[in-house]
Write a protein that holds these residues in place. Structure first.
Motif, short mmCIF file in Angstrom:
data_model
loop_
_atom_site.label_atom_id
_atom_site.label_comp_id
_atom_site.label_asym_id
_atom_site.label_seq_id
_atom_site.Cartn_x
_atom_site.Cartn_y
_atom_site.Cartn_z
N ASN A 1 33.50 11.99 -26.03
CA ASN A 1 32.66 12.16 -27.29
C ASN A 1 33.68 12.83 -28.34
O ASN A 1 32.93 13.37 -29.50
CB ASN A 1 31.44 13.05 -27.18
CG ASN A 1 30.48 12.40 -26.29
OD1 ASN A 1 30.47 10.92 -26.08
ND2 ASN A 1 29.97 12.95 -25.47
N GLN B 1 40.67 11.71 -33.00
CA GLN B 1 39.08 11.10 -32.76
C GLN B 1 38.97 9.81 -33.30
O GLN B 1 38.14 8.96 -32.93
CB GLN B 1 38.32 11.88 -33.72
CG GLN B 1 37.88 13.51 -33.32
CD GLN B 1 37.10 14.42 -33.92
OE1 GLN B 1 37.16 14.00 -35.39
NE2 GLN B 1 36.43 15.14 -33.47
N GLU C 1 28.31 3.34 -32.37
CA GLU C 1 28.12 4.82 -32.76
C GLU C 1 29.32 5.50 -32.67
O GLU C 1 29.60 6.49 -33.69
CB GLU C 1 27.04 5.59 -31.71
CG GLU C 1 25.81 5.14 -31.74
CD GLU C 1 25.02 5.66 -33.16
OE1 GLU C 1 25.30 6.97 -33.45
OE2 GLU C 1 24.46 4.85 -33.92
N ALA C 2 30.26 5.38 -31.92
CA ALA C 2 31.59 6.06 -31.79
C ALA C 2 32.70 5.60 -33.10
O ALA C 2 33.11 6.68 -33.64
CB ALA C 2 32.21 5.53 -30.60
N ASN D 1 30.94 7.60 -36.19
CA ASN D 1 31.27 8.74 -35.92
C ASN D 1 32.69 9.27 -36.08
O ASN D 1 33.31 10.25 -36.64
CB ASN D 1 30.64 9.47 -34.65
CG ASN D 1 29.44 9.79 -34.48
OD1 ASN D 1 28.47 9.90 -35.54
ND2 ASN D 1 28.87 9.40 -33.49
N PHE D 2 33.40 8.36 -35.58
CA PHE D 2 34.92 8.66 -35.69
C PHE D 2 35.79 7.32 -36.09
O PHE D 2 36.40 6.58 -35.51
CB PHE D 2 35.57 8.82 -34.33
CG PHE D 2 34.72 10.03 -33.66
CD1 PHE D 2 34.88 11.28 -34.25
CD2 PHE D 2 34.22 9.89 -32.41
CE1 PHE D 2 34.48 12.32 -33.43
CE2 PHE D 2 33.45 10.72 -31.74
CZ PHE D 2 33.49 12.04 -32.61
N ASP E 1 32.25 8.83 -46.11
CA ASP E 1 31.29 8.75 -44.76
C ASP E 1 31.31 7.17 -44.86
O ASP E 1 30.43 6.65 -45.58
CB ASP E 1 30.06 9.48 -45.17
CG ASP E 1 29.00 9.52 -43.90
OD1 ASP E 1 29.16 8.54 -43.00
OD2 ASP E 1 28.02 9.97 -44.10
N ARG F 1 29.40 5.62 -42.91
CA ARG F 1 27.94 4.96 -42.50
C ARG F 1 27.09 4.71 -43.82
O ARG F 1 26.83 5.60 -44.75
CB ARG F 1 27.29 6.03 -41.47
CG ARG F 1 28.23 6.55 -40.35
CD ARG F 1 27.58 7.61 -39.58
NE ARG F 1 28.04 8.61 -40.34
CZ ARG F 1 27.90 9.82 -39.79
NH1 ARG F 1 27.32 10.37 -38.82
NH2 ARG F 1 28.44 11.01 -40.55
N SER G 1 18.61 10.78 -40.94
CA SER G 1 20.24 11.37 -40.94
C SER G 1 20.41 12.84 -41.25
O SER G 1 21.59 13.34 -41.01
CB SER G 1 20.94 10.28 -41.76
OG SER G 1 20.70 10.31 -43.29
#
Length: 151
Positions: free
Chosen positions: A54, A86, A113-114, A117-118, A128, A130, A142
């Motif tokens: 993770n 990461q 998701e990974a 996040n990274f 960011d 996202r 969020s």
């Protein structure tokens, strides 16, 4: 459509076997993911950060070169090395998933998701990648934590 009892039994047996095989592949994937170790470095190798499952940091090492560095530069190098490690985590996760469970909706979701996040090194620090919903969107959680009651 008339199916004999033996056809139905065979279908149930096939389904059970497929479910058991899929569960075994996911257990293998989970086991391999728990063993992930990815390393990043910064400041010409003065700082090395290793992340595990993770993308969680599992180790930070520094060479004697850090003695000539300002504390702010050391801190920045730690963050840079961690982001670098990461950013490689999703690629390693994809490799594991590819040879254990293959591609399906679950693995696509986990990889998305990974990657969110990274993000890769092409994303500038502090950005960011996202997408965000409108501030008044009732489905946007969020900025909420389950620990603060959604406040």
């Amino acid at each position: 459509m008339d199916r004999s009892l033996s056809d139905i039994e065979r279908m149930v047996d096939d389904w059970e076997r497929n479910a058991a095989e899929k569960a075994a592949r996911y257990r293998a994937m989970s086991s391999e993911v728990q063993q992930v170790s990815v390393t990043g470095s910064a400041a010409d190798g003065a700082v090395v950060v290793t992340v595990g499952a993770n993308g969680i940091p599992t180790g930070v090492t520094m060479t004697a070169k850090v003695r000539q560095m300002e504390p702010e530069r050391i801190a920045a190098a730690v963050m840079e090395a961690m982001r670098q490690a990461q950013s490689r985590y999703p690629e390693r996760l994809a490799e594991i998933m590819s040879h254990t469970v293959g591609e399906d909706s679950t693995t696509r979701h986990l990889l998305a998701e990974a990657r969110a996040n990274f993000p890769g090194p092409e994303s500038a620090p502090g950005t960011d990648p996202r997408p965000r919903r409108a501030p008044d969107d009732p489905e946007d959680f969020s900025n909420n934590s389950f620990m603060d009651g959604g406040r």
